[in-house]
Structure formats: C-alpha cells, structure tokens
Design a protein around this motif. Structure first.
Motif, PDB file in Angstrom:
ATOM      1  N   ARG A 197     -83.726 -52.162   0.567  1.00  9.90           N
ATOM      2  CA  ARG A 197     -83.114 -51.773   1.839  1.00  9.90           C
ATOM      3  C   ARG A 197     -84.072 -51.947   3.020  1.00  9.90           C
ATOM      4  O   ARG A 197     -83.766 -52.615   3.996  1.00  9.90           O
TER       5      ARG A 197
ATOM      6  N   TYR B 219     -75.721 -52.080   1.799  1.00  7.84           N
ATOM      7  CA  TYR B 219     -75.505 -51.198   0.650  1.00  7.84           C
ATOM      8  C   TYR B 219     -74.643 -51.845  -0.422  1.00  7.84           C
ATOM      9  O   TYR B 219     -74.853 -51.634  -1.614  1.00  7.84           O
TER      10      TYR B 219
ATOM     11  N   ARG C  72     -77.416 -44.247  -1.519  1.00  8.49           N
ATOM     12  CA  ARG C  72     -77.756 -43.515  -0.289  1.00  8.49           C
ATOM     13  C   ARG C  72     -78.544 -42.249  -0.592  1.00  8.49           C
ATOM     14  O   ARG C  72     -79.524 -41.933   0.088  1.00  8.49           O
TER      15      ARG C  72
ATOM     16  N   LEU D 134     -82.028 -43.256  -1.641  1.00 11.77           N
ATOM     17  CA  LEU D 134     -82.764 -43.787  -0.494  1.00 11.77           C
ATOM     18  C   LEU D 134     -83.210 -42.652   0.421  1.00 11.77           C
ATOM     19  O   LEU D 134     -84.357 -42.621   0.878  1.00 11.77           O
ATOM     20  N   SER D 135     -82.303 -41.732   0.639  1.00  8.30           N
ATOM     21  CA  SER D 135     -82.624 -40.601   1.504  1.00  8.30           C
ATOM     22  C   SER D 135     -83.782 -39.786   0.936  1.00  8.30           C
ATOM     23  O   SER D 135     -84.706 -39.420   1.656  1.00  8.30           O
TER      24      SER D 135
ATOM     25  N   ARG E 295     -87.019 -41.813   1.374  1.00  6.00           N
ATOM     26  CA  ARG E 295     -87.486 -41.833   2.761  1.00  6.00           C
ATOM     27  C   ARG E 295     -88.073 -40.487   3.154  1.00  6.00           C
ATOM     28  O   ARG E 295     -89.069 -40.421   3.870  1.00  6.00           O
TER      29      ARG E 295
ATOM     30  N   LEU F 257     -96.489 -38.793   4.610  1.00  6.01           N
ATOM     31  CA  LEU F 257     -97.056 -39.414   5.800  1.00  6.01           C
ATOM     32  C   LEU F 257     -97.420 -38.350   6.834  1.00  6.01           C
ATOM     33  O   LEU F 257     -98.476 -38.424   7.462  1.00  6.01           O
TER      34      LEU F 257
ATOM     35  N   HIS G 209    -101.030 -37.451   8.194  1.00  8.11           N
ATOM     36  CA  HIS G 209    -101.183 -37.585   9.634  1.00  8.11           C
ATOM     37  C   HIS G 209    -101.816 -36.336  10.224  1.00  8.11           C
ATOM     38  O   HIS G 209    -102.640 -36.412  11.125  1.00  8.11           O
TER      39      HIS G 209
ATOM     40  N   GLU H 289     -83.525 -39.215  12.328  1.00 10.94           N
ATOM     41  CA  GLU H 289     -82.850 -38.231  11.481  1.00 10.94           C
ATOM     42  C   GLU H 289     -81.796 -38.912  10.596  1.00 10.94           C
ATOM     43  O   GLU H 289     -81.721 -38.688   9.387  1.00 10.94           O
TER      44      GLU H 289
ATOM     45  N   TYR I  54     -81.778 -41.960   9.814  1.00  6.98           N
ATOM     46  CA  TYR I  54     -82.501 -42.857   8.902  1.00  6.98           C
ATOM     47  C   TYR I  54     -82.894 -42.112   7.629  1.00  6.98           C
ATOM     48  O   TYR I  54     -82.703 -42.600   6.517  1.00  6.98           O
ATOM     49  N   HIS I  55     -83.392 -40.913   7.811  1.00  7.90           N
ATOM     50  CA  HIS I  55     -83.836 -40.153   6.636  1.00  7.90           C
ATOM     51  C   HIS I  55     -82.693 -39.632   5.794  1.00  7.90           C
ATOM     52  O   HIS I  55     -82.876 -39.284   4.633  1.00  7.90           O
ATOM     53  N   ASN I  56     -81.518 -39.586   6.372  1.00 12.86           N
ATOM     54  CA  ASN I  56     -80.350 -39.229   5.572  1.00 12.86           C
ATOM     55  C   ASN I  56     -79.660 -40.466   5.010  1.00 12.86           C
ATOM     56  O   ASN I  56     -78.579 -40.363   4.424  1.00 12.86           O
ATOM     57  N   ALA I  57     -80.300 -41.601   5.191  1.00 10.64           N
ATOM     58  CA  ALA I  57     -79.761 -42.890   4.729  1.00 10.64           C
ATOM     59  C   ALA I  57     -78.372 -43.155   5.298  1.00 10.64           C
ATOM     60  O   ALA I  57     -77.464 -43.584   4.605  1.00 10.64           O
ATOM     61  N   GLU I  58     -78.224 -42.853   6.576  1.00 14.71           N
ATOM     62  CA  GLU I  58     -76.921 -43.067   7.205  1.00 14.71           C
ATOM     63  C   GLU I  58     -76.950 -44.173   8.256  1.00 14.71           C
ATOM     64  O   GLU I  58     -75.941 -44.477   8.884  1.00 14.71           O
ATOM     65  N   THR I  59     -78.114 -44.746   8.459  1.00 18.04           N
ATOM     66  CA  THR I  59     -78.220 -45.775   9.493  1.00 18.04           C
ATOM     67  C   THR I  59     -77.670 -47.105   8.996  1.00 18.04           C
ATOM     68  O   THR I  59     -77.729 -47.413   7.810  1.00 18.04           O
ATOM     69  N   SER I  60     -77.165 -47.881   9.933  1.00 10.71           N
ATOM     70  CA  SER I  60     -76.741 -49.239   9.596  1.00 10.71           C
ATOM     71  C   SER I  60     -77.962 -50.155   9.691  1.00 10.71           C
ATOM     72  O   SER I  60     -79.013 -49.747  10.181  1.00 10.71           O
ATOM     73  N   LEU I  61     -77.790 -51.392   9.236  1.00  9.33           N
ATOM     74  CA  LEU I  61     -78.905 -52.338   9.292  1.00  9.33           C
ATOM     75  C   LEU I  61     -79.352 -52.583  10.725  1.00  9.33           C
ATOM     76  O   LEU I  61     -80.536 -52.726  11.006  1.00  9.33           O
TER      77      LEU I  61
ATOM     78  N   GLU J 142     -81.447 -49.731  11.886  1.00  5.84           N
ATOM     79  CA  GLU J 142     -82.773 -49.799  11.268  1.00  5.84           C
ATOM     80  C   GLU J 142     -83.632 -50.863  11.938  1.00  5.84           C
ATOM     81  O   GLU J 142     -84.837 -50.667  12.124  1.00  5.84           O
TER      82      GLU J 142
ATOM     83  N   LYS K 180     -87.241 -50.373  13.700  1.00  6.23           N
ATOM     84  CA  LYS K 180     -88.400 -51.215  13.382  1.00  6.23           C
ATOM     85  C   LYS K 180     -88.980 -51.827  14.644  1.00  6.23           C
ATOM     86  O   LYS K 180     -90.193 -51.854  14.839  1.00  6.23           O
TER      87      LYS K 180
ATOM     88  N   HIS L 161     -96.667 -40.797  13.708  1.00  2.36           N
ATOM     89  CA  HIS L 161     -96.911 -40.831  12.260  1.00  2.36           C
ATOM     90  C   HIS L 161     -95.895 -41.670  11.494  1.00  2.36           C
ATOM     91  O   HIS L 161     -96.112 -41.991  10.337  1.00  2.36           O
ATOM     92  N   TYR L 162     -94.791 -42.052  12.140  1.00  2.00           N
ATOM     93  CA  TYR L 162     -93.842 -42.948  11.453  1.00  2.00           C
ATOM     94  C   TYR L 162     -94.265 -44.408  11.569  1.00  2.00           C
ATOM     95  O   TYR L 162     -93.769 -45.255  10.843  1.00  2.00           O
TER      96      TYR L 162
END
Lengths: 169, 161
Positions: free
Chosen positions: A124, A131, A146, A149-150, A153, A160, A164, B11, B13-20, B23, B27, B41-42
């Motif tokens: 991903r 997906y 998902r 992945l969550s 992440r 991290l 940090h 947020e 992103y960390h819930n794996a709800e973002t689209s490509l 993302e 980036k 830190h990210y």
C-alpha cells in the motif's frame, strides 16, 4: 512467447517483486535470489502466462508465498540479517545525516512488524496498489486489509514518536 | 487551514481510510521543505516510503538456461553420432548398394578385359598368317633349289656334248 515479449511484460513489476522480497527476507542477496527464482518460474510457465488475467498480481502473490516459505524453511535459519548499526546521535551531527538515520530507523521498525502487516504496508504505502488489488494478491477481504494496515501504521507511528521524543533528537 | 487539513489526513491515514490520492498528498507534503514542527516526526516515515519506491532490481536473469542445456547435449549427441558412424559400418559389412556397385565395377572390368583379349586373338590370327607366308617362302626356296639343281644338271649335259 519470445524472450523479448517476456522481458517487456515483466519489466514494469520486477522491481516491485524485488522490493517485496527484500521487505520479507531483509537481506539484499536473499531478495535478489528470490526475485530471480520467481522470474525464472514465470519464464518456465511462459506458455500459460497468457491465461493469467493479471500477471503482476499473480507474480506478487507468488513472491509473497515464496518468501514466506523461504522464511519457514530451514534454509532461512542461517539467513543473514543486514542492517546498519545505529550509533548514538549527538545533537552536533549534521541534519542530513540525522534525517538519513531516522529514515533507516523506519526500516528497522518495519522489520519488527508481523509478516502480514509488512506485506500490506509494502503493497500500500510503497507500491501504492489500491485495496482491491491487494485483496486479490493476498486473498483477503478489504476490511481485513484495512484493519491490518491501520494497526501497522499506528505501530510505526508509536515507535517513531517514541524515538522522536527521547531517541534520535 | 492547511495544517488542519494535514492533521485530518494523518488521522484518516492511520485508520487506513485514506484514498491513494490523499496518501500521495501526504507524501508530497512530507517530502517538501515546509513541514510543521508538530508533524516533524512523521517525516522519516514518508521519506522512507518514497526512498524505498526507488530501489531497483539490478541483477540479470539468465532466461536462456534451457538453451544452454540443449547446447551441452548437442556436443554429446555429436560425439555419439561420430562413434556410431565409425563403429557401425565395420560391423554391418557392405550394404546391398555397395554390393551392386562392386558388381558393376567387376562387370565393367571384365568387359574391358574381354575387349583386350579379342584384340589379342586378332593379333594371333595375323601371326598365323605370317607363319603361313613363311612356310610358302620356304617352299619357294625349296623349289628354287630344285631349279638350281636342274640348271647344274643341264650344264653337265651341255659339257658332255
């Protein structure tokens, strides 16, 4: 299928195969061997390749299975784990060097993830598959992907953030 | 406003709800220069993802293994064929065709020889003729001697007269 056709078919995703193999097997040499093995397997079956709907997805699945087998097998027991040594960082170090170290740190964090999560993050966040494709490659449903992945992440974020706050800087 | 947006994206992103697309946006933001200190830190994470993406497989894959195997066996086959070529004829003896050829050559020689012998016979005949001539000459000579005797006899008679 001739050799030239095969090469042009495989070209676009051979790096992805290699990166996934490296993610799982860690050592560059092991990953190179695995990639070679997979490409040769594809080449051996080159007559059947036309029947596969999505050669790339098929290859990624093959890579995943191959590497997991590899990790399970005894051969892998003397697998060399290659990573850089992490020295204590002084605040006087150049910012660039520091940045590179913290980038390496991410790869270290990813090594500690469970295999399944490693694969999903690799597919991903690095290879940027959607997906649906990942679900096909891993034979999982999208929700499970998902969730995994969550988790991955969040684990990366947590580690991290810790480094940090009282590690690198 | 932008920061707010990024925070929301992180947020998600960390819930794996973002689209490509989202993302990619993250980036781009973290690979840029202006990263807000609270998200600093990210940065290594997104940088690492972008870096990893560039890693390449550089080794060559020997796709022609099948062919080289074939070539190896070709030399073996060549040696085998050579051996067969050397050994088999000595076991098998002349073939039917070779026999016929030999017969043909034999017949031709015989024909030539008989021609020569025919010539020889002709020569012999001529020799015989020559011998006949010789005989006649001898006979002539004999008669000539008879003639000379006759002339002496007549001379004697003439003397007596």
């Amino acid at each position: 299928m001739k050799q030239a056709d095969f090469v042009s078919l495989v070209m676009p995703f051979k790096d992805k195969v290699f990166r996934l193999a490296k993610r799982l097997l860690v050592s560059r040499e092991e990953a190179e061997d695995a990639t070679q093995e997979i490409l040769l397997k594809l080449w051996k079956n080159n007559k059947k390749i036309g029947d596969y709907k999505n050669v790339e997805a098929f290859s990624m699945t093959m890579t995943k299975n191959f590497c997991l087998d590899r990790l399970k097998s005894k051969q892998a027991s003397n697998l060399k784990i290659v990573h850089s040594n992490y020295t204590d960082n002084n605040s006087s170090l150049q910012h660039q060097v520091e940045a590179k170290d913290s980038v390496d740190w991410v790869s270290k964090i990813m090594e500690d993830l469970p295999e399944q999560q490693k694969i999903i993050v690799q597919l991903r966040d690095i290879e940027e598959y959607d997906y649906e494709e990942i679900a096909k490659m891993l034979d999982m449903n999208e929700t499970a992907i998902r969730v995994n992945l969550s988790r991955a992440r969040k684990t990366i974020r947590e580690k991290l953030t810790n480094t940090h706050q009282h590690g690198i800087k | 406003m932008v920061l707010n947006n990024i925070e929301k994206l992180i947020e998600k992103y960390h819930n794996a709800e973002t689209s490509l697309q989202e993302e990619a946006q993250l980036k781009a933001y973290f690979n840029g220069e202006n990263v807000a200190p609270e998200f600093e830190h990210y940065k290594p994470m997104f940088q690492y993802f972008s870096l990893s993406q560039k890693e390449q497989y550089t080794k060559d894959v020997p796709l022609n293994t099948k062919k080289t195997k074939l070539y190896q066996w070709i030399s073996v086959a060549a040696v085998a064929v050579l051996m067969v070529g050397l050994v088999v004829p000595s076991f098998m003896g002349p073939t039917e065709q070779e026999k016929q050829e030999a017969l043909l050559v034999y017949n031709q020689t015989m024909e030539a020889l008989s021609l020569i012998s025919l010539g020889m016979n002709e020569g012999k005949q001529q020799f015989n003729n020559l011998a006949l001539v010789g005989d006649n000459i001898n006979e002539g000579a004999h008669q000539a001697s008879k003639l000379s005797q006759f002339s002496t006899m007549t001379n004697k008679i003439l003397k007596n007269k």
